[in-house]
Design an enzyme around this catalytic site. Structure first.
Site, PDB file in Angstrom:
ATOM      1  N   ASN A 118      28.836  33.731  35.785  1.00 49.22           N
ATOM      2  CA  ASN A 118      29.466  33.966  36.753  1.00 49.22           C
ATOM      3  C   ASN A 118      29.027  35.267  36.450  1.00 49.22           C
ATOM      4  OD1 ASN A 118      31.478  35.009  39.058  1.00 49.22           O
ATOM      5  ND2 ASN A 118      32.966  35.011  37.861  1.00 49.22           N
ATOM      6  N   LYS A 157      29.106  37.568  38.896  1.00 51.92           N
ATOM      7  CA  LYS A 157      30.096  38.421  39.851  1.00 51.92           C
ATOM      8  C   LYS A 157      29.545  39.766  40.747  1.00 51.92           C
ATOM      9  CE  LYS A 157      33.155  37.748  35.834  1.00 51.92           C
ATOM     10  NZ  LYS A 157      34.440  38.521  34.267  1.00 51.92           N
ATOM     11  N   HIS A 178      39.949  32.911  40.122  1.00 48.64           N
ATOM     12  CA  HIS A 178      39.047  33.457  38.953  1.00 48.64           C
ATOM     13  C   HIS A 178      40.812  34.617  38.892  1.00 48.64           C
ATOM     14  CE1 HIS A 178      37.429  36.584  36.503  1.00 48.64           C
ATOM     15  NE2 HIS A 178      36.099  35.558  35.538  1.00 48.64           N
ATOM     16  N   GLU A 222      39.628  37.324  38.105  1.00 50.75           N
ATOM     17  CA  GLU A 222      39.915  39.033  38.651  1.00 50.75           C
ATOM     18  C   GLU A 222      39.768  38.972  40.444  1.00 50.75           C
ATOM     19  OE1 GLU A 222      36.378  39.439  37.530  1.00 50.75           O
ATOM     20  OE2 GLU A 222      36.732  39.615  36.267  1.00 50.75           O
ATOM     21  N   GLU A 281      41.019  30.810  31.075  1.00 53.09           N
ATOM     22  CA  GLU A 281      40.142  32.457  30.681  1.00 53.09           C
ATOM     23  C   GLU A 281      41.796  32.874  30.481  1.00 53.09           C
ATOM     24  OE1 GLU A 281      36.314  33.039  32.377  1.00 53.09           O
ATOM     25  OE2 GLU A 281      37.167  33.175  34.020  1.00 53.09           O
ATOM     26  N   GLY A 293      35.616  39.980  29.614  1.00 54.44           N
ATOM     27  CA  GLY A 293      35.089  40.914  30.131  1.00 54.44           C
ATOM     28  C   GLY A 293      35.947  42.862  28.891  1.00 54.44           C
ATOM     29  N   SER A 346      34.729  36.882  26.723  1.00 52.45           N
ATOM     30  CA  SER A 346      33.441  37.387  26.085  1.00 52.45           C
ATOM     31  C   SER A 346      32.773  36.601  25.073  1.00 52.45           C
ATOM     32  CB  SER A 346      34.388  38.436  25.074  1.00 52.45           C
ATOM     33  OG  SER A 346      35.338  39.363  25.960  1.00 52.45           O
TER      34      SER A 346
HETATM   35  P1  PGA Z   1      33.096  37.483  30.047  1.00 46.96           P
HETATM   36  O1  PGA Z   1      33.876  37.116  31.442  1.00 46.96           O
HETATM   37  O2  PGA Z   1      32.306  36.976  29.430  1.00 46.96           O
HETATM   38  O3  PGA Z   1      32.094  38.719  30.483  1.00 46.96           O
HETATM   39  O4  PGA Z   1      34.389  38.393  29.673  1.00 46.96           O
HETATM   40  C1  PGA Z   1      34.273  35.490  31.169  1.00 46.96           C
HETATM   41  C2  PGA Z   1      34.145  35.578  33.127  1.00 46.96           C
HETATM   42  O5  PGA Z   1      35.610  36.079  33.566  1.00 46.96           O
HETATM   43  O6  PGA Z   1      34.384  34.486  34.038  1.00 46.96           O
END
Ligand code: PGA
Length: 249
Positions: free
Chosen positions: A9, A11, A94, A96, A166, A172, A212
């Site tokens: 992803n 983003k 997601h 976010e 997640e 992140g 992560s």
């Molecule tokens: P990340 O993001 O691997 O940077 O933690 C995962 C995601 O948001 O799908």
């Protein structure tokens, strides 16, 4: 059908030129893999990305979509528009999108219906926040996120759904759920699906872990029996790091 999947992803990262560079790098480094590989560039690069990856085993997927097929929704993109450029899978829910764009389970249920009506596959994301886990509420939160957005569906359409657990506190942040925490939650998710539908549906669904995931922890996380792959943010932005994760299978 249950499969191993590693999805990147991206983003809101990489403009068109950067996207082309990264995709060409991915194409070069790709070897035969047991896992299905997907990448989700931004909307503006999707059409070019599909063309660049045409003869590869990497699928281009979308990060989001609207629930309507067309109309007065400034700034939005519909399932039929994605299908028209051969994007057949979309990430929905997601964290976010939920937190910065106020996407609720009710809205997500509508997006899920629209994606399925257009024969799209969905990677449906959910996960608890840090406070939920501190209060031992994570299972309740996760069950409710799944129920409210997905449990109105018939068993037959679950073939088109991939789940992505997640935990928000791990996205992140560099902090990962332990392989045991991921396994426990994935097992709980499968049990929740089995109670509502059947063992067959529960055992046919791919459940990805996200938060992560890196080359250094992927192998251990993916080795857990109920973890079928990962949704990767930061580490999907470099071809070498991404393939180190894909090759963890
Ligand atoms: P990340 O993001 O691997 O940077 O933690 C995962 C995601 O948001 O799908």
């Amino acid at each position: 059908m249950r499969k191993n999947i590693v999805a990147g992803n991206w983003k809101m990262n990489n403009d068109l030129e950067e996207t082309k560079l990264l995709l060409n790098e991915l194409k070069k480094q790709q070897k035969k893999s047991e896992a299905e590989i997907m990448v989700a560039p931004t909307y503006i690069s999707l059409d070019s990305s599909v063309k660049i990856l045409e003869n590869s085993d990497i699928e281009v997927i979308a990060q989001n979509m609207h629930f309507a097929n067309s109309g007065a929704y400034t700034g939005e993109v519909s399932a039929s528009m994605l299908k028209a450029i051969a994007v057949n899978t979309v990430i929905l829910g997601h964290s976010e999108r939920r937190s910065y764009f106020n996407e609720t389970s009710e809205l997500l249920a509508k997006k899920v219906d629209a994606a399925l009506a257009n024969n799209m596959r969905i990677i449906f994301c959910f996960g608890e926040e840090l406070n939920d886990r501190k209060n031992n509420n994570e299972e309740e939160v996760v069950a409710s996120q799944i129920e409210r957005a997905l449990f109105h569906l018939e068993a037959s359409v679950w073939d088109n759904i991939v789940l992505a657990y997640e935990p928000v506190w791990a996205i992140g942040t560099g902090e990962t759920a332990t392989p045991e925490q991921a396994q426990d939650m994935h097992q709980f998710i499968r049990k929740t699906i089995s109670n509502k539908y059947s063992d067959t549906v529960a055992n046919s669904i791919s459940i990805l872990y996200g938060g992560s995931v890196k080359a250094t922890n992927a192998k251990e996380i993916f080795s857990k029996p109920d973890v079928d792959g990962g949704l990767i943010g930061g580490a999907s932005l470099k071809a070498k790091d991404f393939f180190a994760i894909v090759n963890a299978f």
